[in-house]
Design a protein around this motif. Structure first.
Motif, mmCIF file in Angstrom:
data_model
loop_
_atom_site.group_PDB
_atom_site.id
_atom_site.type_symbol
_atom_site.label_atom_id
_atom_site.label_comp_id
_atom_site.label_asym_id
_atom_site.label_seq_id
_atom_site.Cartn_x
_atom_site.Cartn_y
_atom_site.Cartn_z
ATOM 1 N N THR A 22 44.503 43.536 49.651
ATOM 2 C CA THR A 22 44.467 42.098 49.827
ATOM 3 C C THR A 22 44.799 41.414 48.525
ATOM 4 O O THR A 22 44.598 41.972 47.447
ATOM 5 C CB THR A 22 43.070 41.671 50.301
ATOM 6 O OG1 THR A 22 42.114 42.162 49.383
ATOM 7 C CG2 THR A 22 42.763 42.265 51.664
ATOM 8 N N PRO A 23 45.308 40.152 48.570
ATOM 9 C CA PRO A 23 45.624 39.460 47.326
ATOM 10 C C PRO A 23 44.391 39.302 46.459
ATOM 11 O O PRO A 23 43.280 39.139 46.942
ATOM 12 C CB PRO A 23 46.143 38.094 47.813
ATOM 13 C CG PRO A 23 46.581 38.347 49.215
ATOM 14 C CD PRO A 23 45.673 39.383 49.752
ATOM 15 N N LEU A 24 44.607 39.380 45.169
ATOM 16 C CA LEU A 24 43.504 39.267 44.226
ATOM 17 C C LEU A 24 43.031 37.837 44.114
ATOM 18 O O LEU A 24 43.817 36.910 43.985
ATOM 19 C CB LEU A 24 43.961 39.785 42.856
ATOM 20 C CG LEU A 24 42.902 39.801 41.758
ATOM 21 C CD1 LEU A 24 41.833 40.825 42.140
ATOM 22 C CD2 LEU A 24 43.510 40.138 40.422
ATOM 23 N N LYS A 25 41.698 37.642 44.140
ATOM 24 C CA LYS A 25 41.120 36.321 43.968
ATOM 25 C C LYS A 25 40.636 36.187 42.535
ATOM 26 O O LYS A 25 40.685 37.103 41.744
ATOM 27 C CB LYS A 25 39.952 36.147 44.935
ATOM 28 C CG LYS A 25 40.319 36.447 46.392
ATOM 29 C CD LYS A 25 39.064 36.469 47.235
ATOM 30 C CE LYS A 25 39.359 36.937 48.651
ATOM 31 N NZ LYS A 25 38.150 37.065 49.468
ATOM 32 N N SER A 26 40.122 35.050 42.215
ATOM 33 C CA SER A 26 39.539 34.853 40.892
ATOM 34 C C SER A 26 38.255 35.647 40.785
ATOM 35 O O SER A 26 37.645 36.011 41.776
ATOM 36 C CB SER A 26 39.252 33.368 40.656
ATOM 37 O OG SER A 26 38.211 32.944 41.524
ATOM 38 N N ARG A 27 37.836 35.936 39.531
ATOM 39 C CA ARG A 27 36.624 36.721 39.341
ATOM 40 C C ARG A 27 35.420 36.042 39.960
ATOM 41 O O ARG A 27 34.594 36.682 40.618
ATOM 42 C CB ARG A 27 36.391 36.947 37.835
ATOM 43 C CG ARG A 27 35.071 37.619 37.536
ATOM 44 C CD ARG A 27 34.931 38.006 36.090
ATOM 45 N NE ARG A 27 35.923 39.002 35.715
ATOM 46 C CZ ARG A 27 35.906 39.670 34.577
ATOM 47 N NH1 ARG A 27 34.937 39.438 33.702
ATOM 48 N NH2 ARG A 27 36.831 40.545 34.294
ATOM 49 N N ALA A 28 35.279 34.754 39.769
ATOM 50 C CA ALA A 28 34.105 34.047 40.304
ATOM 51 C C ALA A 28 34.083 34.092 41.816
ATOM 52 O O ALA A 28 33.057 34.380 42.442
ATOM 53 C CB ALA A 28 34.103 32.605 39.816
ATOM 54 N N ALA A 29 35.238 33.812 42.435
ATOM 55 C CA ALA A 29 35.286 33.835 43.901
ATOM 56 C C ALA A 29 35.053 35.229 44.428
ATOM 57 O O ALA A 29 34.391 35.420 45.447
ATOM 58 C CB ALA A 29 36.641 33.305 44.372
ATOM 59 N N ASP A 30 35.586 36.235 43.717
ATOM 60 C CA ASP A 30 35.399 37.615 44.160
ATOM 61 C C ASP A 30 33.937 38.003 44.133
ATOM 62 O O ASP A 30 33.430 38.626 45.061
ATOM 63 C CB ASP A 30 36.198 38.542 43.242
ATOM 64 C CG ASP A 30 35.966 39.993 43.559
ATOM 65 O OD1 ASP A 30 36.489 40.446 44.589
ATOM 66 O OD2 ASP A 30 35.257 40.669 42.794
ATOM 67 N N ALA A 31 33.244 37.635 43.052
ATOM 68 C CA ALA A 31 31.833 37.996 42.935
ATOM 69 C C ALA A 31 31.010 37.332 44.015
ATOM 70 O O ALA A 31 30.031 37.889 44.501
ATOM 71 C CB ALA A 31 31.312 37.605 41.555
ATOM 72 N N ALA A 32 31.403 36.121 44.401
ATOM 73 C CA ALA A 32 30.613 35.400 45.408
ATOM 74 C C ALA A 32 30.939 35.844 46.822
ATOM 75 O O ALA A 32 30.085 35.840 47.701
ATOM 76 C CB ALA A 32 30.864 33.897 45.261
ATOM 77 N N ALA A 33 32.204 36.206 47.060
ATOM 78 C CA ALA A 33 32.639 36.420 48.435
ATOM 79 C C ALA A 33 32.670 37.859 48.881
ATOM 80 O O ALA A 33 32.582 38.131 50.077
ATOM 81 C CB ALA A 33 34.031 35.803 48.617
ATOM 82 N N GLY A 34 32.837 38.820 47.979
ATOM 83 C CA GLY A 34 32.973 40.179 48.455
ATOM 84 C C GLY A 34 32.888 41.206 47.354
ATOM 85 O O GLY A 34 32.591 40.900 46.194
ATOM 86 N N CYS A 35 33.164 42.440 47.740
ATOM 87 C CA CYS A 35 33.089 43.575 46.823
ATOM 88 C C CYS A 35 34.122 43.409 45.709
ATOM 89 O O CYS A 35 35.292 43.124 45.969
ATOM 90 C CB CYS A 35 33.346 44.862 47.606
ATOM 91 S SG CYS A 35 33.472 46.336 46.586
ATOM 92 N N TYR A 36 33.695 43.620 44.466
ATOM 93 C CA TYR A 36 34.593 43.433 43.332
ATOM 94 C C TYR A 36 35.667 44.513 43.285
ATOM 95 O O TYR A 36 36.722 44.312 42.692
ATOM 96 C CB TYR A 36 33.788 43.446 42.032
ATOM 97 C CG TYR A 36 34.591 43.054 40.818
ATOM 98 C CD1 TYR A 36 35.100 41.766 40.680
ATOM 99 C CD2 TYR A 36 34.849 43.978 39.812
ATOM 100 C CE1 TYR A 36 35.842 41.405 39.565
ATOM 101 C CE2 TYR A 36 35.582 43.637 38.691
ATOM 102 C CZ TYR A 36 36.084 42.340 38.578
ATOM 103 O OH TYR A 36 36.813 41.988 37.474
ATOM 104 N N HIS A 37 35.420 45.657 43.937
ATOM 105 C CA HIS A 37 36.395 46.748 43.898
ATOM 106 C C HIS A 37 37.427 46.623 45.013
ATOM 107 O O HIS A 37 38.632 46.711 44.764
ATOM 108 C CB HIS A 37 35.677 48.096 44.002
ATOM 109 C CG HIS A 37 36.606 49.270 43.942
ATOM 110 N ND1 HIS A 37 37.250 49.666 42.788
ATOM 111 C CD2 HIS A 37 37.009 50.144 44.916
ATOM 112 C CE1 HIS A 37 38.004 50.717 43.043
ATOM 113 N NE2 HIS A 37 37.875 51.034 44.318
#
Length: 855
Positions: free
Chosen positions: A4-19
């Protein structure tokens, strides 16, 4: 699932698995520290991969990536999925193989720490699952240290495949790191302790509610409504034990079923489920027998057994773990020494050769180094088993892993931390878990078939009693008792626990066992073969005399010999260099030999100041000096023997017990250097022990036959062979093996590497060449020859304990299972028997840690 397309670090941490970007469950998350920031992962698989990437120093993968990785959850639904996408290219290249142990360029090997090891059932399950993975050539899990060794073909398998296969059966793994592994062990011990506490509390409370029913014994004194209320209360109190305390059994059984195998947790889980399920049905219906007390007691007793087993396993592997923790993570670097003594704390792994470090009292030496300022004393107990401190002065070597027990010293690094003495020992330790003795493999095969047979037997017992009595209430508890009373774990624990305890005992005595078959084979050995120099003798010869054989002065000949020997690790070479330093103030620094080469078992040839020299044996030097020597000045037994063995007429007397080293140039004999090496203090007692034990003792030496025979006669060795080259030693041992002998070899030095590797079981002296140690099955770190006797005694005791454990486990199961099938054991008593069976096996094995030194 596509990336999937990469999101920002903040959005990634809030929305789903960082890996992988998948949603993180609300109930739990698996945190991983990446670049100082805690990120949540969606499952143990992603957490394991992410932590592995960080541990390998590849956290930049997350900064530089352009897309999320594929989800690890795919591994749960397919066995043949391509798991390479679970890990980035940095992880695919992961390889901690030591080149000394590598098979070929296509093979990779690694040591992993595995989370969630509960008992011998986990070992069996993990090894069998990885064995079915394409490309995996070997997979061995050491139950005592909880480390997994895997060897695979890099064209058919990747580390991602291995991690995913383990994740699919419920285990998380990562490249072994001593610090993290210790934290994980503490966490698992705390979890097991909480589960044990909940089970014990539930058991005591349930027993309070069932006691009135037992005391009334159906005489009508207990009101039915009250009896029903107590059953419902017992049900509620049993639920935490079944859903939380019994989690290890549920997970183990589920992992077995996922792997399409019948693991040892399967009958346990079936027994708990059957007893609890029948009790719930009886409680809801208001009629029938309930076994809530048996369920809680069984869970509690089995967890007690596993708690004891866990402590015993870690106690048995404690000495091995201490070595893994011995090397410090950091060191104090003096970057601008001697101009400045400004200190900086750096990672030990970042140290380079010639860096100067400060070692404070109580600190471990971060890498092999040499003292450049100050003096101190070292605690070498972890390296050699010797408790007494060893003084170290200016210019003396400090091995990595030793503890500074004296004053502050400054030292110059001679080998990086990764190549230090302690690191090499740790690599040898890892090799110790790469394989299993034959008796352990037999026990594993028996345990695997045992589970299938047990389930069939329990089904038959249930069917028979249901037919015989026509009453399921009679047949059901009997089937439960059969499932519960069996103890396949005792069979699988019998050997590894005993070997771990014995290995711990030997390591504390200064013997590092690196081969899986070492103790078993040593116990069966028929011949014990000893090298002479550095083995039966101290290996620290002293130069007695330099006898000129031509016109050159003795002092000049000694300096030439020292120049040729300066780079050699041979004990005779060290003695010659030391004598030259003492006699002439040091080897001539402007003497740098050219085209230098060492021929194992023969000597050294080099060009010095445009002249070709040879040094060592008479036959080797004769190749350039010529066959004729000046007439001898006197005839001694030693000289006569040399004449007989080489065809040369020596021009000198060879002192009794001395080893001659010859120096020659093209067309000229220059000198004979005579060195003497005394016997070790424990050599006689060691030889006598093996002779009394009925072993055939052999002295196999590369020194002159007369010198070897003199040592053999002095020690009472019946078979003595001298003057053998490395290939002749190898042929001698192979000839013994062809006649049916089981050969144990004890040697020292690079010349012994081939024969050590060929022997059925081998020991290398701790002060010997690293190549010899790498080919040996055990290393005598303490430097005592008597440690071989200690090993033989421990081997005999270990094989005795293993046989006792296997006999106990077999007899217990043969007696207990039919007794349960005949209705003589109820479920709770069956649980007591199973827990006690494992405890007996482990307790018996731990006795090996107390085997004393008798030499």
């Amino acid at each position: 699932m596509p990336d999937t397309p990469l999101k920002s670090r903040a959005a990634d941490a809030a929305a789903g698995c960082y890996h992988c970007g998948e949603p993180v469950p609300a109930s739990a998350s698996w945190p991983v520290d990446i670049d100082g920031v805690i990120h949540s992962m969606c499952c143990p698989g992603c957490a394991a991969v992410a932590q592995t990437i960080v541990d390998l120093g590849q956290a930049s993968y997350y900064r530089d990536r352009s897309a999320f990785a594929a989800s690890a959850n795919k591994a749960d639904n397919a066995d043949n999925v391509d798991n390479a996408s679970l890990a980035p290219p940095a992880l695919q290249l992961y390889d901690n193989a030591d080149p000394r142990f590598a098979r070929d360029e296509h093979t990779r090997e690694a040591t992993f720490a595995v989370e969630g090891i509960r008992c011998a059932a986990c070992v069996w399950l993990i090894e069998h699952r990885l064995a079915r993975l394409p490309g995996v050539e070997a997979a061995q899990l050491n139950v005592a240290t909880e480390r997994l060794y895997v060897r695979w073909r890099q064209d058919n398998c990747t580390p991602g495949d291995i991690l995913a296969a383990l994740h699919a059966i419920g285990y998380a793994a990562y490249p072994y790191d001593a610090g993290r592994h210790q934290v994980q062990q503490r966490q698992s011990a705390r979890t097991l302790g909480r589960q044990l506490f909940v089970a014990g509390l539930a058991m005591m409370q349930v027993m309070m509610y069932v006691a009135p029913a037992y005391m009334s014994n159906g005489d009508g004194t207990l009101d039915p409504a009250m009896a029903s209320l107590m059953q419902w209360a017992s049900l509620l109190l049993t639920i935490p034990a079944v859903t939380y305390s019994a989690l290890p059994f549920w997970r183990g059984a589920l992992a077995s079923l996922r792997a399409r195998t019948l693991g040892m947790d399967v009958p346990v889980a079936l027994g708990i489920a059957a007893a609890f399920g029948a009790s719930v049905v009886a409680t809801v219906r208001g009629t029938g027998a309930v076994w809530f007390d048996s369920v809680t007691m069984f869970i509690f007793l089995l967890l007690c057994s596993r708690w004891y087993e866990l402590r015993a396993r870690r106690r048995a592997g404690a000495a091995l773990e201490r070595l893994h923790h011995a090397l410090p993570a950091a060191a104090t670097l003096l970057a601008h020494y001697p101009d400045s003594r400004g200190a900086t704390l750096v990672r030990a792994a970042a140290l380079q050769v010639d860096d100067v470090i400060m070692i404070k009292p109580g600190e471990a030496v971060a890498a092999d180094c040499v003292v450049v300022n100050g003096s101190t004393s070292l605690d070498l107990s972890l390296l050699s088993g010797e408790s007494a401190s060893v003084p170290k002065e200016l210019g003396e070597a400090l091995p990595g892993g030793a503890i500074n027990a004296g004053a502050v010293v400054l030292a110059r690094v001679t080998r990086r931390a990764q190549d230090s003495t302690m690191s090499n020992l740790v690599k040898l330790i890892d090799r110790a878990g790469q394989g299993k003795p034959r008796i352990a493999l037999w026990a594993d095969r028996v345990a695997a078939w045992f589970v299938a047979g047990l389930l069939l037997f329990a089904t038959c017992a249930f069917g028979f009693w249901a037919w015989h009595d026509g009453n399921l209430l009679r047949a059901w508890p009997i089937a439960i008792a059969v499932l519960v009373v069996s103890c396949p774990c005792a069979l699988s624990l019998a050997t590894p626990t005993a070997l771990a305890a014995a290995t711990d005992r030997l390591l504390r005595g200064g013997v590092l066992v690196t081969g899986a078959q070492t103790l078993e084979t040593l116990h069966r050995a028929t011949h014990v073969v000893f090298d002479k120099t550095g083995t039966l003798t101290h290996g620290r010869p002293v130069l007695q005399a330099t006898v000129p054989l031509g016109a050159m002065r003795a002092s000049f000949c000694l300096q030439v010999a020292a120049a040729l020997d300066a780079g050699s690790a041979h004990p005779l070479a060290r003695a010659i260099v030391a004598a030259a330093v003492e006699a002439g103030g040091g080897r001539r620094e402007d003497w740098h030999p050219d085209a230098i080469g060492e021929v194992p078992g023969c000597g050294i040839e080099a060009v010095l100041h445009n002249r070709r020299y040879r040094l060592r044996s008479a036959a080797f030097v004769a190749g350039i000096a010529g066959m004729a020597l000046p007439p001898p000045s006197a005839g001694t037994a030693g000289a006569a023997a040399i004449t007989q063995s080489t065809g040369l007429a020596p021009a000198h007397e060879v002192a009794d017990g001395a080893t001659p080293v010859y120096l020659g140039a093209e067309g000229q004999w220059l000198a004979c250097l005579q060195l003497h090496d005394g016997l070790r203090e424990d050599a006689q007692a060691t030889v006598d022990y093996f002779r009394r034990a009925g072993k055939t003792v052999v002295l196999l030496s590369g020194d002159h036959d007369v010198l070897a025979r003199r040592v053999g006669d002095q020690l009472g060795i019946g078979i003595t062979v001298g003057g053998y080259l490395p290939e002749e030693k190898l042929a001698f041992v192979k000839q013994l093996q062809m006649k049916g002998a089981v050969v144990a070899m004890v040697g020292d030095g690079i010349n012994d590497a081939a024969v050590l590797s060929a022997a059925d079981v081998s020991f290398a002296m701790g002060e010997g060449a690293a190549l010899a140690q790498a080919h040996a099955d055990a290393v005598l770190l303490c430097g005592r020859l008597g440690a071989v006797v200690d090993s033989a005694r421990v081997a005999a005791r270990t094989m005795g304990v293993i046989r006792q454990n296997l006999a106990w486990a077999s007899v217990y199961n043969v007696v207990a299972i039919p007794a349960a099938a005949l209705g003589l054991l109820n479920p709770w008593l069956a649980g007591v028997g199973m827990a006690a069976s494992s405890a007996v096996v482990v307790a018996n094995a731990l006795r090996l840690r107390r085997v004393g030194r008798e030499t």
